[in-house]
Write an enzyme that holds these catalytic residues in place. Sequence first.
Site, mmCIF file in Angstrom:
data_model
loop_
_atom_site.group_PDB
_atom_site.id
_atom_site.type_symbol
_atom_site.label_atom_id
_atom_site.label_comp_id
_atom_site.label_asym_id
_atom_site.label_seq_id
_atom_site.Cartn_x
_atom_site.Cartn_y
_atom_site.Cartn_z
ATOM 1 N N GLU A 78 135.917 78.169 15.793
ATOM 2 C CA GLU A 78 135.786 77.419 14.529
ATOM 3 C C GLU A 78 134.590 77.649 13.540
ATOM 4 O O GLU A 78 134.964 77.732 12.314
ATOM 5 C CB GLU A 78 136.191 76.105 14.890
ATOM 6 C CG GLU A 78 137.573 75.782 15.456
ATOM 7 C CD GLU A 78 137.644 75.920 16.902
ATOM 8 O OE1 GLU A 78 138.617 75.330 17.562
ATOM 9 O OE2 GLU A 78 136.604 76.361 17.532
ATOM 10 N N PHE A 107 142.326 61.868 24.555
ATOM 11 C CA PHE A 107 141.964 63.277 24.945
ATOM 12 C C PHE A 107 141.555 63.783 23.537
ATOM 13 O O PHE A 107 142.494 63.854 22.514
ATOM 14 C CB PHE A 107 143.054 63.987 25.386
ATOM 15 C CG PHE A 107 142.944 65.696 25.712
ATOM 16 C CD1 PHE A 107 141.674 65.964 26.588
ATOM 17 C CD2 PHE A 107 143.641 66.370 25.134
ATOM 18 C CE1 PHE A 107 141.821 67.185 26.776
ATOM 19 C CE2 PHE A 107 143.569 67.750 25.224
ATOM 20 C CZ PHE A 107 142.514 68.322 26.242
ATOM 21 N N GLN A 108 140.493 64.653 23.336
ATOM 22 C CA GLN A 108 140.205 65.286 22.143
ATOM 23 C C GLN A 108 139.911 64.654 20.955
ATOM 24 O O GLN A 108 140.322 64.940 19.991
ATOM 25 C CB GLN A 108 140.839 66.523 21.971
ATOM 26 C CG GLN A 108 140.800 67.730 22.947
ATOM 27 C CD GLN A 108 141.398 69.116 22.580
ATOM 28 O OE1 GLN A 108 142.540 69.199 21.851
ATOM 29 N NE2 GLN A 108 141.011 69.975 23.248
ATOM 30 N N LYS A 137 147.371 62.731 13.590
ATOM 31 C CA LYS A 137 148.701 63.677 13.745
ATOM 32 C C LYS A 137 149.720 62.909 13.270
ATOM 33 O O LYS A 137 150.922 63.636 12.686
ATOM 34 C CB LYS A 137 148.913 64.002 15.395
ATOM 35 C CG LYS A 137 149.709 64.844 15.619
ATOM 36 C CD LYS A 137 149.781 65.457 17.053
ATOM 37 C CE LYS A 137 150.801 66.636 17.224
ATOM 38 N NZ LYS A 137 151.004 67.215 18.630
ATOM 39 N N MET A 194 111.570 87.172 13.851
ATOM 40 C CA MET A 194 110.892 86.053 12.913
ATOM 41 C C MET A 194 109.993 85.367 13.803
ATOM 42 O O MET A 194 108.874 84.928 13.538
ATOM 43 C CB MET A 194 111.814 85.538 11.911
ATOM 44 C CG MET A 194 111.090 84.617 10.900
ATOM 45 S SD MET A 194 109.754 85.779 10.026
ATOM 46 C CE MET A 194 110.912 86.008 8.765
#
Length: 561
Positions: free
Chosen positions: A51, A113-114, A163, A467
Amino acid sequence: MVLTGAEIVVACLKEQGVDTVFGYPGGAILNIYDALYKHADEIRHILTSHEQGASHAADGYARATGKVGVCIATSGPGATNLVTGIATAYMDSIPMVAITCNVGTSLLGKDSFQEIDIAGVVMPITKYSFIVKDVRDLAKVIRRAFSIAKSGRPGPVLVDITKDATANTTEYIQQVPDVILPDTAAITDEDLHTAAELIKEAKRPMIFVGGGAIAADASEELLEFAEKINAPVCDTLMGKGAFSGEHPLYAGMLGMHGTKYANFGVTHCDLLIAIGTRFSDRVFGNAAKFAQNAKVLQIDVDPAEIDKNIRTTASVIGDVKEVLKRLNPMIGQYDHKEWVEHIEELKLKFPLKYNLDGLTGPYVVEEIYRVTKGDAIITTEVGQHQMWAAQYYKYSKPRQLLTSGGLGTMGYGLGAALGAKTARPDKTVINIAGDGCFRMNMNELATASRYNIPVIEVVINNHVLGMVRQWQTLFYGGRYSATVLNDKVDFVKVAEALGCKGIRVTKKEEVGPALEEAIAHGGPVLLDCQIDCDDKVFPMVPAGAAIEDAFDEDDLKKKEM
């Protein structure tokens, strides 16, 4: 017509002219993916490997075009994986809409959940964040999200949708998107006249331009402005290409790794005209010693940037393009021949230079510039290679350099390159990376090969975190804590395993032919360019020092003697 929430999302994307989205599916967002499946001939979906890669690709798409980039992800970890990309876009004022889906409304706040309050998480790093629980609000919110992302100072907006709101139905009426007009409400004749008077009085004016000039599409007005007042122009990392790096008045980048002549010019000018720049700490170094001899005129769309880091003498608040359109007719044709010649002398006295023996990062960048004839889109990761890309490639047009300036996101460049090439298939797109950064996003080579997106990944491979090692060498007594990457990972084999062509480059004479082969290949290619672990970026200003204290390798040798 009556549509589901998921169908409304797709319909609103089509309204806004969106042709590509970048994302990764999951349970909570399945309804939207089902709707996208039915409209695959109208909106292309690029499945990234992660993602975060989707968020960087949407960002790169936006930077390359000026349009709003779109990324989508599911709830919980899918949404949180977008956060770094959203923050990157926020720090650099990039228009982006991130669409996530959450658990059903009845499950919110129950540690389902999630489930994550992503709208709350991203509140400090977005222009606005929404959560939509009622399908009847969905079209209005998405339209508003695009409007907010594009208006004023651009930036990212997040829309989180439960949802059940994607499954429920409501009446949808198509609308023509609002026309986003330049922000001109705060531009006053008084401020313009003050600016014009300061310019008229100046004997040693210096123009300092940032990414705001690119966001406002103000390059033509900026060119007219610079040539009318006959002043040298320096830029920020984000401002590269707003004013052509090939123009005689161009004086290079300002700040920590800017040119000595830009740093000295700003130190000794009597008027600093800052256009579309927020005065980052990497630019001004020690604020108390920055442009001490100068009056400061700042032009910016965001009033919050005025006097935030550097005190100004005067300011004009508004869209940079509109301000310059009104200011240019108010100023005469000025001649600052002696001042311009002084900057030219500084260019000759303090040129950018590097070790010509063996393969180095600057040489690779100069070869990229030569082979592409200065016409490529360059994306970068963050580190030494990023600074070399800024110093040694001459950006003649806006939207040529796409890089994480404010957040400094390692892992940004390859995703951004995928977004840029998707948006601009006519352009050669090259991501210049370090080996440390490449390890953070190498999985996106699989995305490049899956869709045969012909990006070129040039890894400046010094087997260290370059760096950080440079700082450890100069300021930490050579104690290389956790910065050595000299292991058995073979980037050429990694590229081949992920479906891309891999080419190893170990000598100067191999760089040009390898680049030409990569461009001709027509698919994704990785170049593994092996350089010395102790090559450094110069000039350099120590953190917190005045920009006139810039030093290079010659200065270090004199100090040692």
